[in-house]
Every structure is written in C-alpha cells, then in structure tokens.
Design a protein around this motif. Structure first.
Motif, PDB file in Angstrom:
ATOM      1  N   GLU A  44       0.804  -1.218   0.000  1.00 14.40           N
ATOM      2  CA  GLU A  44       0.000   0.000   0.000  1.00 14.40           C
ATOM      3  C   GLU A  44       0.835   1.265   0.000  1.00 14.40           C
ATOM      4  O   GLU A  44       0.508   2.245  -0.635  1.00 14.40           O
ATOM      5  CB  GLU A  44      -0.899   0.031   1.243  1.00 14.40           C
ATOM      6  N   HIS A  45       1.958   1.229   0.739  1.00  8.79           N
ATOM      7  CA  HIS A  45       2.726   2.458   0.924  1.00  8.79           C
ATOM      8  C   HIS A  45       4.072   2.460   0.210  1.00  8.79           C
ATOM      9  O   HIS A  45       4.777   3.461   0.228  1.00  8.79           O
ATOM     10  CB  HIS A  45       2.937   2.724   2.412  1.00  8.79           C
ATOM     11  N   GLY A  46       4.450   1.326  -0.379  1.00  8.36           N
ATOM     12  CA  GLY A  46       5.706   1.283  -1.114  1.00  8.36           C
ATOM     13  C   GLY A  46       6.913   1.258  -0.203  1.00  8.36           C
ATOM     14  O   GLY A  46       6.792   1.177   1.014  1.00  8.36           O
ATOM     15  N   LYS A  48       8.820   3.367   0.868  1.00  5.75           N
ATOM     16  CA  LYS A  48       8.986   4.473   1.806  1.00  5.75           C
ATOM     17  C   LYS A  48       8.216   4.245   3.106  1.00  5.75           C
ATOM     18  O   LYS A  48       8.318   5.028   4.040  1.00  5.75           O
ATOM     19  CB  LYS A  48       8.492   5.786   1.168  1.00  5.75           C
ATOM     20  N   CYS A  49       7.439   3.175   3.154  1.00  3.44           N
ATOM     21  CA  CYS A  49       6.634   2.926   4.343  1.00  3.44           C
ATOM     22  C   CYS A  49       7.550   2.750   5.547  1.00  3.44           C
ATOM     23  O   CYS A  49       8.469   1.957   5.536  1.00  3.44           O
ATOM     24  CB  CYS A  49       5.768   1.694   4.152  1.00  3.44           C
ATOM     25  N   SER A  50       7.320   3.506   6.579  1.00  7.39           N
ATOM     26  CA  SER A  50       8.200   3.451   7.747  1.00  7.39           C
ATOM     27  C   SER A  50       7.517   2.799   8.938  1.00  7.39           C
ATOM     28  O   SER A  50       8.061   2.754  10.024  1.00  7.39           O
ATOM     29  CB  SER A  50       8.646   4.863   8.113  1.00  7.39           C
ATOM     30  N   GLY A  56      -0.197  -3.557   5.534  1.00  3.94           N
ATOM     31  CA  GLY A  56      -0.505  -3.306   4.125  1.00  3.94           C
ATOM     32  C   GLY A  56       0.697  -3.457   3.210  1.00  3.94           C
ATOM     33  O   GLY A  56       0.573  -3.418   1.997  1.00  3.94           O
ATOM     34  N   CYS A  57       1.891  -3.636   3.774  1.00  9.00           N
ATOM     35  CA  CYS A  57       3.102  -3.702   2.966  1.00  9.00           C
ATOM     36  C   CYS A  57       3.841  -5.018   3.199  1.00  9.00           C
ATOM     37  O   CYS A  57       3.748  -5.615   4.263  1.00  9.00           O
ATOM     38  CB  CYS A  57       4.012  -2.519   3.284  1.00  9.00           C
ATOM     39  N   ILE A  58       4.600  -5.438   2.181  1.00  8.42           N
ATOM     40  CA  ILE A  58       5.343  -6.692   2.277  1.00  8.42           C
ATOM     41  C   ILE A  58       6.787  -6.386   2.694  1.00  8.42           C
ATOM     42  O   ILE A  58       7.499  -5.695   1.966  1.00  8.42           O
ATOM     43  CB  ILE A  58       5.332  -7.429   0.921  1.00  8.42           C
TER      44      ILE A  58
END
Ligand SMILES: [Zn+2]
Ligand SMILES: [Zn+2]
Length: 124
Positions: A44-46, A48-50, A56-58
């Motif tokens: 979901e956030h790519g 850059k997801c922190s 939502g992110c792998i």
C-alpha cells in the motif's frame, strides 16, 4: 495519546533495536552485509513505508531485523544487548527457535557447496 505502562518494555526494546542497528553492519547468521535502507518491497505504501510491521506492505526479505540469539521462548532476554543481533529478515525467519550457533551449524551442514565459492578479487 496515552502511554500505557505496559509499553515501557516496548520502548526499551525499540531503543535496543536502534542501538543494534546502529552498531552492527552484517548479518549474524550468514555474515553478509545488511542493507539498512531496505524496508518493504511493495504494498500500500511502497518502499517508503516506515511503519514497523505494517499490515498493508510486504517486508523486504533482506531487510535488517534485530532478534535474540537465545530466543525468548528459551529464556533469552530481548533487552540484553549481548543477546540481540542484527540479521536479515529471511535469515531470522529461518533461524526460528534456534540459537545463532545452532542455526549456523545447520546452515553450514546443509548448504555446504561441493565447490568452494569464488572469492571476490582483492579479498586475499
Ligand atoms: Zn543473513
Ligand atoms: Zn505500509
């Protein structure tokens, strides 16, 4: 935003995690460097997801994670700097409930290649 008392240990753990990530550069299991810029591969956030453990992110399989040498389930302390090491996420998952020494023995016993790995130039 309230800060429940039971989060005190979470804070302690986060501080230690930060310290291990700052002090260590290589995976305690496979001895390869850890790219500390890696976070998530996609989602979901790519990249850059922190958010730590974002649903939502792998998570990137080669990102650095801090884990206990002697697992908590076996009495190891998650707050002891000496018991916490930097590892790749994949290596950490594979390690499971083993200690680093046990995991390394298994790693070398199972994946010992018949031919020696070519060494990069300049490593002699
Ligand atoms: Zn590794
Ligand atoms: Zn995310």
């Amino acid at each position: 935003m309230a800060t429940p008392a039971h989060n005190a240990n979470g804070h302690r753990r986060r501080e230690l995690t930060k310290r291990v990530k700052a002090e260590e550069t290589h995976c305690a299991l496979c001895d390869k460097p850890v790219d500390k810029t890696l976070t998530y591969t996609s989602g979901e956030h790519g990249p850059k997801c922190s958010r730590l453990d974002c649903k939502g992110c792998i998570p990137h399989p080669m990102r650095g994670e801090v884990d206990e040498d002697l697992p908590r389930s076996r009495g190891g302390s998650p707050y002891d700097r000496k018991n916490c090491r930097l590892m790749h996420r994949d290596c950490n998952n594979w390690k499971g409930k083993r200690t680093i020494a046990e995991a390394r023995a298994k790693l070398h016993g199972e994946t010992l290649a018949p031919l020696p790995k070519p060494r990069p130039l300049g490593s002699y």
